[in-house]
Design an enzyme around this catalytic site. Structure first.
Site, mmCIF file in Angstrom:
data_model
loop_
_atom_site.group_PDB
_atom_site.id
_atom_site.type_symbol
_atom_site.label_atom_id
_atom_site.label_comp_id
_atom_site.label_asym_id
_atom_site.label_seq_id
_atom_site.Cartn_x
_atom_site.Cartn_y
_atom_site.Cartn_z
ATOM 1 N N GLU A 280 23.204 -6.566 26.440
ATOM 2 C CA GLU A 280 24.342 -5.854 25.844
ATOM 3 C C GLU A 280 24.026 -5.371 24.424
ATOM 4 O O GLU A 280 24.361 -4.257 24.044
ATOM 5 C CB GLU A 280 25.539 -6.810 25.823
ATOM 6 C CG GLU A 280 26.851 -6.104 25.667
ATOM 7 C CD GLU A 280 27.991 -7.109 25.652
ATOM 8 O OE1 GLU A 280 28.943 -6.865 24.908
ATOM 9 O OE2 GLU A 280 27.906 -8.136 26.354
ATOM 10 N N ASP B 217 12.363 7.491 10.466
ATOM 11 C CA ASP B 217 11.242 7.711 11.390
ATOM 12 C C ASP B 217 11.178 6.592 12.417
ATOM 13 O O ASP B 217 10.404 6.671 13.369
ATOM 14 C CB ASP B 217 9.924 7.763 10.602
ATOM 15 C CG ASP B 217 8.753 8.152 11.489
ATOM 16 O OD1 ASP B 217 8.915 9.103 12.282
ATOM 17 O OD2 ASP B 217 7.687 7.503 11.409
ATOM 18 N N HIS C 75 8.933 8.151 15.166
ATOM 19 C CA HIS C 75 7.874 7.235 14.683
ATOM 20 C C HIS C 75 6.562 8.015 14.519
ATOM 21 O O HIS C 75 5.542 7.693 15.135
ATOM 22 C CB HIS C 75 7.692 6.051 15.640
ATOM 23 C CG HIS C 75 7.054 4.871 14.953
ATOM 24 N ND1 HIS C 75 7.446 3.569 15.164
ATOM 25 C CD2 HIS C 75 6.057 4.797 14.042
ATOM 26 C CE1 HIS C 75 6.713 2.756 14.426
ATOM 27 N NE2 HIS C 75 5.860 3.486 13.737
ATOM 28 N N ALA D 103 5.270 9.067 11.321
ATOM 29 C CA ALA D 103 4.774 9.125 9.935
ATOM 30 C C ALA D 103 3.258 8.955 9.838
ATOM 31 O O ALA D 103 2.622 9.496 8.945
ATOM 32 C CB ALA D 103 5.475 8.074 9.089
ATOM 33 N N PHE D 104 2.682 8.218 10.755
ATOM 34 C CA PHE D 104 1.234 7.948 10.720
ATOM 35 C C PHE D 104 0.412 9.137 11.212
ATOM 36 O O PHE D 104 -0.800 9.180 11.022
ATOM 37 C CB PHE D 104 0.907 6.762 11.657
ATOM 38 C CG PHE D 104 1.080 7.145 13.113
ATOM 39 C CD1 PHE D 104 2.327 7.156 13.696
ATOM 40 C CD2 PHE D 104 -0.013 7.555 13.861
ATOM 41 C CE1 PHE D 104 2.501 7.572 15.010
ATOM 42 C CE2 PHE D 104 0.158 7.971 15.175
ATOM 43 C CZ PHE D 104 1.418 7.976 15.750
ATOM 44 N N HIS E 91 0.825 -1.214 0.000
ATOM 45 C CA HIS E 91 0.000 0.000 0.000
ATOM 46 C C HIS E 91 0.858 1.263 0.000
ATOM 47 O O HIS E 91 0.673 2.151 -0.832
ATOM 48 C CB HIS E 91 -0.913 0.005 1.235
ATOM 49 C CG HIS E 91 -1.942 -1.062 1.198
ATOM 50 N ND1 HIS E 91 -1.787 -2.285 1.826
ATOM 51 C CD2 HIS E 91 -3.156 -1.103 0.597
ATOM 52 C CE1 HIS E 91 -2.861 -3.019 1.613
ATOM 53 N NE2 HIS E 91 -3.706 -2.337 0.869
ATOM 54 N N ILE E 92 1.794 1.339 0.961
ATOM 55 C CA ILE E 92 2.574 2.579 1.102
ATOM 56 C C ILE E 92 3.598 2.709 -0.028
ATOM 57 O O ILE E 92 3.728 3.759 -0.653
ATOM 58 C CB ILE E 92 3.251 2.638 2.492
ATOM 59 C CG1 ILE E 92 2.176 2.676 3.589
ATOM 60 C CG2 ILE E 92 4.170 3.851 2.602
ATOM 61 C CD1 ILE E 92 2.691 2.453 5.009
#
Ligand code: NAD
Length: 331
Positions: free
Chosen positions: A275, A253, A298, A300-301, A148-149
């Site tokens: 670690e 993002d 994060h 972008a939505f 879709h994107i």
């Protein structure tokens, strides 16, 4: 049904409450977990509240999880299946939203927007030295994942006059014909792209899709854009390629171990990062400080229109489950 919503903002509460009348709706604090939530039948979360086997133990009556995201790598599907808990997502909420943000990042890097703004704002300096960028027109964009994107990214790229090539293990040749791009192998794509953008889900098969073995195949001076999931890129390989000049820049993002970066103080106070997580978190910090890298949290939505579409699909998911005909199930 009793429904517990996590990670909901105030404006969303009225929207949800008025559309789910007839159900008991609770808005819960992810830091308090099940405390005071009673026995919920349905849980709705976002990416900051992972549903693990441990989370599930807090909800003995849980039957359905509906995440308000497209990606569902923050949900332990096996643990849900063992308890017979169904899981739905929001398969699309406007592919334009993340595709537009992809270009916001690409342009921010290609036109040095962040250092430009910083120079004017912080130093009051109206000078252009060291701020030369490059045109998108005529450049080759490598799109990894033509779902879709990715497909919407192709459409926008064509508007900029870019050549587009793509990699997807499930190529859709009709799309390639319709939008005028060609499928390549991943290696061919890396070698031919001036900018590479990732639009695939995070799965065991896509873990470190871009890694220390193949990042060297990228064209010298290429740019990497990642709006999909941090774990698709091996962070150490990316920082090394940026430092050596193999890559000219990156727009990110999402970061590997971004949950750790986000909740750093909490984790350092009470958690036990291993670690590897610590190394990645340190590398994340290094990326955030690089002049040729733009990191966003994060986000972008995050448009008004997309959030409404996300809520509408989540409400549909809940109503369909309550009717005994669940939709948008993930496997
Ligand atoms: P989609 O399911 O429509 O498309 C995914 C594409 O990836 C498909 O064409 C599929 O064939 C391809 N694919 C699967 N395995 C692959 C592999 N091993 N290598 C290459 N391609 C592979 O998904 P979408 O709606 O386009 O979303 C893509 C991803 O973007 C989501 O999984 C999610 O993680 C991420 N996302 C991020 C944000 C954000 O706010 N940053 C918002 C929405 C989605």
């Amino acid at each position: 049904m009793k429904i517990g919503f996590f990670e909901v903002e105030d404006w969303e509460k009225d929207y949800i409450g008025s559309r789910l009348s007839g159900h008991e709706v609770l808005f819960l604090d992810k830091n308090q977990g099940a405390e005071g939530s009673g026995q919920i039948d349905i849980l709705s979360n976002f990416i900051g509240y992972p549903v693990t086997a441990e989370t599930l133990r807090q909800f003995p009556d849980l039957k359905f999880v509906t995440t308000r995201s497209t990606g569902f790598d923050h949900i332990d599907l096996e643990a849900c299946a063992q308890r017979g808990i169904l899981v739905s997502n929001v398969p699309t909420y406007g592919e334009n939203t993340v595709a537009e943000f992809t270009f916001a990042l690409l342009l921010a890097v290609s036109r040095k927007i962040y250092p430009s703004v910083k120079r004017v704002r912080e130093r009051g300096l109206f000078a252009t030295d060291n701020l030369q960028g490059f045109d998108l027109q005529g450049k080759t964009l490598g799109v990894i994942g033509t779902g879709h994107i990715g497909t919407y990214v192709v459409k926008i790229a064509k508007g900029f006059g870019m050549n587009v090539i793509a990699y997807d293990p499930y190529p859709r040749e009709e799309l390639a014909g319709q939008f005028g791009f060609v499928y390549k192998t991943l290696e061919e794509l890396l070698g031919a792209s001036d900018a590479v953008t990732l639009h695939v889900p995070y799965l065991p098969a896509t873990h470190h899709l871009l890694n220390s073995k193949n990042i060297g195949l990228c064209k010298r001076g290429a740019v990497i854009i990642n709006t999909a999931r941090g774990g698709l890129i091996e962070t150490a390989a990316l920082t090394a390629a940026l430092k050596s000049g193999q890559l000219a820049g990156a727009g990110l993002d999402v970061l590997e171990e971004e949950g750790f970066v986000k909740d750093e103080l909490e984790i350092l106070a009470g958690g036990h990062p291993n670690e590897d997580q610590l190394k990645i978190a340190l590398a994340d910090h290094e990326l955030m400080q690089m002049d040729n890298v733009v990191v966003t949290p994060h986000n972008a939505f995050n448009t008004k229109e997309a959030l409404i579409r996300i809520l509408d699909t989540t409400i549909e998911n809940i109503q369909a489950f309550a009717r005994g005909k669940p939709v948008n199930l993930v496997k």
